[in-house]
Design a protein around this motif. Sequence first.
Motif, PDB file in Angstrom:
ATOM      1  N   HIS A   1       0.863  -1.179   0.000  1.00 42.57           N
ATOM      2  CA  HIS A   1       0.000   0.000   0.000  1.00 42.57           C
ATOM      3  C   HIS A   1       0.902   1.232   0.000  1.00 42.57           C
ATOM      4  O   HIS A   1       2.057   1.175   0.424  1.00 42.57           O
ATOM      5  CB  HIS A   1      -1.010   0.009   1.157  1.00 42.57           C
ATOM      6  N   THR A   2       0.357   2.349  -0.488  1.00 38.15           N
ATOM      7  CA  THR A   2       1.192   3.513  -0.771  1.00 38.15           C
ATOM      8  C   THR A   2       1.334   4.509   0.375  1.00 38.15           C
ATOM      9  O   THR A   2       2.271   5.297   0.385  1.00 38.15           O
ATOM     10  CB  THR A   2       0.614   4.291  -1.962  1.00 38.15           C
ATOM     11  N   VAL A   3       0.383   4.549   1.296  1.00 40.83           N
ATOM     12  CA  VAL A   3       0.311   5.569   2.338  1.00 40.83           C
ATOM     13  C   VAL A   3       0.171   6.955   1.696  1.00 40.83           C
ATOM     14  O   VAL A   3       0.786   7.932   2.127  1.00 40.83           O
ATOM     15  CB  VAL A   3       1.515   5.520   3.320  1.00 40.83           C
ATOM     16  N   THR A   4      -0.627   7.026   0.640  1.00 39.95           N
ATOM     17  CA  THR A   4      -0.894   8.285  -0.053  1.00 39.95           C
ATOM     18  C   THR A   4      -2.382   8.400  -0.339  1.00 39.95           C
ATOM     19  O   THR A   4      -3.123   7.417  -0.276  1.00 39.95           O
ATOM     20  CB  THR A   4      -0.152   8.356  -1.398  1.00 39.95           C
ATOM     21  N   ARG A   5      -2.779   9.614  -0.682  1.00 34.00           N
ATOM     22  CA  ARG A   5      -4.166   9.876  -1.075  1.00 34.00           C
ATOM     23  C   ARG A   5      -4.142  10.652  -2.386  1.00 34.00           C
ATOM     24  O   ARG A   5      -3.316  11.538  -2.562  1.00 34.00           O
ATOM     25  CB  ARG A   5      -4.867  10.693   0.009  1.00 34.00           C
ATOM     26  N   GLY A   6      -5.051  10.284  -3.295  1.00 37.11           N
ATOM     27  CA  GLY A   6      -5.145  10.966  -4.585  1.00 37.11           C
ATOM     28  C   GLY A   6      -4.422  10.184  -5.660  1.00 37.11           C
ATOM     29  O   GLY A   6      -3.210   9.994  -5.595  1.00 37.11           O
ATOM     30  N   SER A   7      -5.174   9.730  -6.635  1.00 35.73           N
ATOM     31  CA  SER A   7      -4.602   8.842  -7.655  1.00 35.73           C
ATOM     32  C   SER A   7      -3.480   9.487  -8.450  1.00 35.73           C
ATOM     33  O   SER A   7      -2.418   8.879  -8.638  1.00 35.73           O
ATOM     34  CB  SER A   7      -5.705   8.353  -8.600  1.00 35.73           C
ATOM     35  N   ALA A   8      -3.676  10.708  -8.939  1.00 35.62           N
ATOM     36  CA  ALA A   8      -2.652  11.344  -9.778  1.00 35.62           C
ATOM     37  C   ALA A   8      -1.356  11.526  -8.996  1.00 35.62           C
ATOM     38  O   ALA A   8      -0.266  11.231  -9.499  1.00 35.62           O
ATOM     39  CB  ALA A   8      -3.159  12.685 -10.309  1.00 35.62           C
TER      40      ALA A   8
ATOM     41  N   ASN B   1      14.065  -6.613  -4.852  1.00 36.11           N
ATOM     42  CA  ASN B   1      13.833  -5.838  -6.072  1.00 36.11           C
ATOM     43  C   ASN B   1      14.210  -6.640  -7.312  1.00 36.11           C
ATOM     44  O   ASN B   1      13.688  -6.391  -8.393  1.00 36.11           O
ATOM     45  CB  ASN B   1      14.623  -4.531  -6.035  1.00 36.11           C
ATOM     46  N   ARG B   2      15.095  -7.576  -7.137  1.00 36.68           N
ATOM     47  CA  ARG B   2      15.535  -8.431  -8.244  1.00 36.68           C
ATOM     48  C   ARG B   2      14.501  -9.511  -8.570  1.00 36.68           C
ATOM     49  O   ARG B   2      14.352  -9.895  -9.723  1.00 36.68           O
ATOM     50  CB  ARG B   2      16.856  -9.097  -7.856  1.00 36.68           C
ATOM     51  N   HIS B   3      13.775  -9.993  -7.556  1.00 33.42           N
ATOM     52  CA  HIS B   3      13.009 -11.221  -7.709  1.00 33.42           C
ATOM     53  C   HIS B   3      11.485 -11.079  -7.726  1.00 33.42           C
ATOM     54  O   HIS B   3      10.789 -12.081  -7.888  1.00 33.42           O
ATOM     55  CB  HIS B   3      13.382 -12.193  -6.582  1.00 33.42           C
ATOM     56  N   PHE B   4      10.960  -9.858  -7.543  1.00 32.42           N
ATOM     57  CA  PHE B   4       9.510  -9.698  -7.467  1.00 32.42           C
ATOM     58  C   PHE B   4       8.994  -8.584  -8.363  1.00 32.42           C
ATOM     59  O   PHE B   4       9.592  -7.509  -8.443  1.00 32.42           O
ATOM     60  CB  PHE B   4       9.074  -9.375  -6.024  1.00 32.42           C
ATOM     61  N   TYR B   5       7.850  -8.841  -8.993  1.00 35.53           N
ATOM     62  CA  TYR B   5       7.049  -7.767  -9.561  1.00 35.53           C
ATOM     63  C   TYR B   5       6.414  -7.053  -8.378  1.00 35.53           C
ATOM     64  O   TYR B   5       6.070  -7.690  -7.376  1.00 35.53           O
ATOM     65  CB  TYR B   5       5.918  -8.315 -10.439  1.00 35.53           C
ATOM     66  N   GLY B   6       6.207  -5.751  -8.498  1.00 39.45           N
ATOM     67  CA  GLY B   6       5.596  -5.008  -7.408  1.00 39.45           C
ATOM     68  C   GLY B   6       4.403  -4.190  -7.852  1.00 39.45           C
ATOM     69  O   GLY B   6       4.463  -3.507  -8.883  1.00 39.45           O
ATOM     70  N   PHE B   7       3.319  -4.275  -7.086  1.00 41.95           N
ATOM     71  CA  PHE B   7       2.152  -3.423  -7.296  1.00 41.95           C
ATOM     72  C   PHE B   7       1.930  -2.595  -6.043  1.00 41.95           C
ATOM     73  O   PHE B   7       1.737  -3.141  -4.955  1.00 41.95           O
ATOM     74  CB  PHE B   7       0.898  -4.255  -7.599  1.00 41.95           C
ATOM     75  N   GLU B   8       1.972  -1.286  -6.207  1.00 43.47           N
ATOM     76  CA  GLU B   8       1.624  -0.352  -5.138  1.00 43.47           C
ATOM     77  C   GLU B   8       0.143  -0.050  -5.280  1.00 43.47           C
ATOM     78  O   GLU B   8      -0.330   0.273  -6.370  1.00 43.47           O
ATOM     79  CB  GLU B   8       2.435   0.940  -5.245  1.00 43.47           C
ATOM     80  N   CYS B   9      -0.584  -0.143  -4.179  1.00 43.87           N
ATOM     81  CA  CYS B   9      -2.032   0.048  -4.191  1.00 43.87           C
ATOM     82  C   CYS B   9      -2.371   1.295  -3.382  1.00 43.87           C
ATOM     83  O   CYS B   9      -1.975   1.411  -2.217  1.00 43.87           O
ATOM     84  CB  CYS B   9      -2.720  -1.180  -3.611  1.00 43.87           C
ATOM     85  N   GLU B  10      -3.083   2.212  -4.026  1.00 46.06           N
ATOM     86  CA  GLU B  10      -3.426   3.493  -3.397  1.00 46.06           C
ATOM     87  C   GLU B  10      -4.264   3.266  -2.141  1.00 46.06           C
ATOM     88  O   GLU B  10      -5.399   2.820  -2.208  1.00 46.06           O
ATOM     89  CB  GLU B  10      -4.204   4.347  -4.402  1.00 46.06           C
ATOM     90  N   ASN B  11      -3.676   3.556  -0.991  1.00 41.80           N
ATOM     91  CA  ASN B  11      -4.379   3.418   0.277  1.00 41.80           C
ATOM     92  C   ASN B  11      -3.513   4.044   1.369  1.00 41.80           C
ATOM     93  O   ASN B  11      -2.285   3.938   1.317  1.00 41.80           O
ATOM     94  CB  ASN B  11      -4.649   1.944   0.610  1.00 41.80           C
TER      95      ASN B  11
END
Length: 192
Positions: free
Chosen positions: A44-51, A118-128
């Motif tokens: 999760h990103t610990v951010t608000r606002g998609s852009a 960072n070498r071995h995983f794809y990463g998805f950050e999810c807005e939350n």
Amino acid sequence: MSASSFLKALKAEGLSVVEVGDWRDHNRNHKGAWGPVHGVMIHHTVTRGSARTVEICRKGYEGLPGPLCHGVITKDGRVHLVGHGRANHAGLGDDDVLRAVIAEKALPRDNEANTDGNRHFYGFECENLGDGDDPWPAAQMEAIERAAAALCRHHGWNERSVIGHLEWQPGKVDPRGFTMASMRERIRDRLK
């Protein structure tokens, strides 16, 4: 997995994908090897606002240059591609966890940080915000499930190849607001 294959796999899983800038060539490969890739990591990103969230994940910030993931999953369920190749998302984690991911076995407790994720995983950050109160909309949860399943399907992996950052690196809490066990069940069902 080439950038074109990555994009194709996500779209084939029914995702709405936004290509951001030079994502196909935006990476940290000059800092170390990319691959072999063995799994998918959810954050999760610990951010608000998609852009704003997409911009931070693409560019990074002082002390941690971008990309900070491969795709940003916003609350509306869209996947914004910001990088392909090595990304600053996983950091050092537990080699026992990596071995379990490769073997697609139950994860041990993460208790050390001795392996380059960072070498071995794809990463998805999810807005939350990651505070346990910020909601996870159904569209976003489905997009997380679909994105992880798309990569598993491409590589012939099962749901045990998908982990949360909190399962990789001691002290991490993300994603907070749902369990990785429940997300892996969703991914397992989708892959059937």
